[in-house]
Each structure stands twice: as structure tokens, then as C-alpha cells.
Design an enzyme around this catalytic site. Structure first.
Site, mmCIF file in Angstrom:
data_model
loop_
_atom_site.group_PDB
_atom_site.id
_atom_site.type_symbol
_atom_site.label_atom_id
_atom_site.label_comp_id
_atom_site.label_asym_id
_atom_site.label_seq_id
_atom_site.Cartn_x
_atom_site.Cartn_y
_atom_site.Cartn_z
ATOM 1 N N LYS A 1 0.828 -1.208 0.000
ATOM 2 C CA LYS A 1 0.000 0.000 0.000
ATOM 3 C C LYS A 1 0.867 1.265 0.000
ATOM 4 C CE LYS A 1 -4.246 -1.990 0.873
ATOM 5 N NZ LYS A 1 -3.813 -3.379 0.866
ATOM 6 N N GLY B 1 -8.182 -14.354 1.052
ATOM 7 C CA GLY B 1 -7.063 -14.528 1.968
ATOM 8 C C GLY B 1 -7.464 -15.442 3.103
#
Lengths: 223, 223
Positions: free
Chosen positions: A59, A191
Site C-alpha cells: 500500500k 485470503g
């Protein structure tokens, strides 16, 4: 696929079997902090051997020079796609990153909205402009949340089919498998739902089949 | 102090001499990617032995669960202050991080504006609200740029003296040493200016002296 369970990271044969189910692997800051760059590189090597995307999900959200410096190492660790935040802005920020990415042959996926509730507080106010930033920079793709499918639809409507859309938020975060694909995303990011199950490879197969079937159904039904 | 040059990271005696000049050390993603968590931990250990702040500058900007997971490891690596982006919003984002930080005894410094030009495009539109977020979450401090001193002044005016303000942007990024302190910051962050000089320890002494003197002068003159 998002992150890697320790039992898999330790065994490249199991890891290969798991990664083969997916179109790509996305590795983030928690993994880098816990296990370090050498393990990240090793996972990317296995991902490379099965021919899938290797996505760096740190990020990136810093001034341009710092992001570019991170990118140099990210490339050396074997990634081919890097996720960065649109909110840092272009001048002295994303323009520097995108330039460096072009030189290194790395693709950028720009976060234009996030999957948690708080994304509405600041992030989502700027969607239209973030999409314009993505277009003007000519990035490879976007990250947009399955938890708010209208954001995916709007992104696809505005930018057309030349951009890839990666979508987190299915499974553990609450959105239904296949829902992001149906809204116009290219890839759904899973995930915890897979990795925290007792049988990740079995669950991975089920999830991928489900996403593929639902994606096919909704695209057929919408024609 | 921002980042550590390789020649210092390899020698804990030199590193100790360098770190003693400063109030804290700030380590970021480029260093973590290049040298891994064990070297980060080693630097923090030296910083701990000289009694200065150890600031994790990974610019956290993710959903709450992911930031909290990173924070667990950040704490284990020896950091006591963590920088996160106000932009991600509170609900399901910063609230989760701040909760975990409180449990772990880690302090949060919230980025409310950035030092590059692009910060004006999206970030700076929300300054007033970001300061409100900082106040309502009760974070330890803010990160605000020396390159736009009015942002520092406004932050100090709105939040008073209970918040610490860390300020990047002096030196290599163009703002004058001492200028952020004069605008109301508590600490100026220096990096390249010191670390890329042929004599980092000598330059560090000069910079710290300069910042201290200018800070004293402007505070006296404004009384």
C-alpha cells in the site's frame, strides 16, 4: 491469493500446489515484517515458476522519492505488480512512482476505494478524481472493494475494459464470492477464508470453482 | 533522524554516536525491504540503549485488521511510535489500529498532510477533519510538513499543546532547518541531508545546533 500460511511457506511443493489454483499471489506488510524479504523472494520464485502474477501489497503511500526507492527493491524481490494509494496525489508523488515503474517494467495497481467502512469517510468522496488520476497516469489496474460493488461498476463504466480491477472484500470481509466479478472486476482477492481453513488447498479449489461459475452465470444472465 | 546509511548499520559504535545526536530514529519501508526485520530490530536496540524514540514509518494505510497485524510485529521489532495515514478513516480502519496500539503500549502519529506538492490534490482538502480524527482518537502525535508551515500552525492552533508534531520536509526537500519548529512543530525529521553527506556525524551536530538555535530565536522573538 492473499498472504501465505507458515506451513506452506516452509514447503515449496505444497506452496506450488496452492498457488496453482490462483491467478496471482499478493504479499503484504504483515508478511514482510514477520518473515523478511528473503522469504518474500522465495514465495515469488515459486509463484514465478507456476506463471502467476506476483503483487506487492505494501500500500505505497509516501512521497515519490521514497516510493521509488521502495520500488527498486520490490522489483528485485520478484514482484511484477505493485499496489499504491491514489490519495497521495500525482505531483511529486505518483508521477515519480509511475515513471520508475515504467523504467523497471513493473505494473501499478491504484487503490481507488477500500473495503472497510471507513473508506466512506474520506477515500470514497474522491472516486471520480481518482479514476481520472488512474487514466491520466495510464496505470495497469485498480483496486476496488467487493463490499461496495457500485464502486466497481462505476470504475468499469468510467474507465472501460483497458484497466484490470482487483477486488478485495469477498469471504472473511463479508462480500459473496463471485460478487465482485459480477460487478465488473477481473480478479477477486481471497485470503483468510482459504488460509485459515484446515484444508487450504481443498477450500481454494472450491472457492475458485464457485467464483468462476458465478462469474459465468451473471455475465450470461446480464447479456 | 530518518533511515540509516549502510556504513553505520554495520557498526553499532558509529551508529550509537550518530543516534545520540537526535531525539529519535525513524525507519521506513525502503530500509525494511532492503535489509529486513532483523536489521531493523538491531538498529532499534541501539536506539533504545541511547534512550531515543523509535518510530516505525511504514505509513500504515490499510484496513484495520491488517494494520493491527502489522502493529504486532512492529512492536516486537522494538518500535514505540508508529506512523499511520489519517486518510484511511476511522471505522474498521484507524479505530482498530488505535485499540491495538493502546493494548500494546505503542503510540500513534497520524499523517494529516504530506510534504510533496501532490498533498494539495487530495490530502490537504481534509485537514480540518483529519485534526478532528486525531483529537477524537486521542493519538500521541501528528505528522505535518515543513514545506507548508501554515499546516503546522493550523494543527497547533486547533489541537493545542497536548499533541506532538513531527515534521518532515527540511533539508533535502527544501524547507529551512528550524522552520517547522518555528511554525509550532516539536521535531524536525532529517534524512538525506545528513546521511548522504561525507561526514554524517559532523553534519548531524551542525544541523541539530542550527535547529535548536533557530527554534530558540523564533520562540523568543514571537513572545
Amino acid at each position: 491469493m492473499d498472504e501465505i500460511p507458515p506451513t506452506f511457506a516452509g514447503s515449496s511443493i505444497h506452496l506450488e500446489e496452492l498457488l496453482q489454483k490462483f491467478a496471482g499471489v499478493k504479499l503484504g506488510l504483515p508478511l514482510l515484517l514477520e518473515r523478511g524479504p528473503e522469504e518474500v523472494r522465495a514465495i515469488n520464485k515459486v509463484a514465478g515458476s507456476v506463471g502467476i502474477m506476483k503483487i506487492a501489497d505494501f500500500k505505497l503511500a509516501d512521497i515519490g522519492d521514497v516510493m521509488a526507492r521502495s520500488l527498486d527493491t520490490i522489483k528485485r524481490l520478484g514482484f511484477d505488480i505493485v499496489i499504491a494509494h491514489a490519495f497521495v496525489g500525482v505531483k511529486g508523488g505518483l508521477e515519480v512512482l509511475v515513471d520508475r515503474a515504467r523504467n523497471l517494467g513493473v505494473r501499478i495497481a491504484l487503490v481507488v476505494s477500500m473495503s472497510h467502512e471507513g473508506s466512506r469517510e474520506f477515500y470514497d468522496r474522491n472516486l471520480k478524481e481518482f479514476l481520472e488520476v488512474a487514466r491520466s497516469l495510464g496505470v495497469w489496474g485498480l483496486v476496488a472493494p467487493a463490499t461496495r460493488p457500485h464502486v466497481i461498476k462505476e470504475s468499469r463504466r468510467v474507465l472501460g475494459n483497458t484497466f484490470k480491477i482487483l477486488s478485495p472484500g469477498v469471504g472473511a470481509q463479508g462480500a459473496e464470492f463471485g460478487s465482485a466479478i459480477c460487478a465488473g472486476a477481473d480478479y477477486e482477492i481471497v485470503g483468510r477464508y482459504v488460509l485459515r481453513s484446515p484444508d487450504p488447498i481443498g477450500v481454494a479449489s472450491e472457492v475458485v470453482e464457485l467464483v468462476t461459475r458465478r462469474g459465468r452465470e451473471c455475465r450470461t444472465s446480464s447479456v
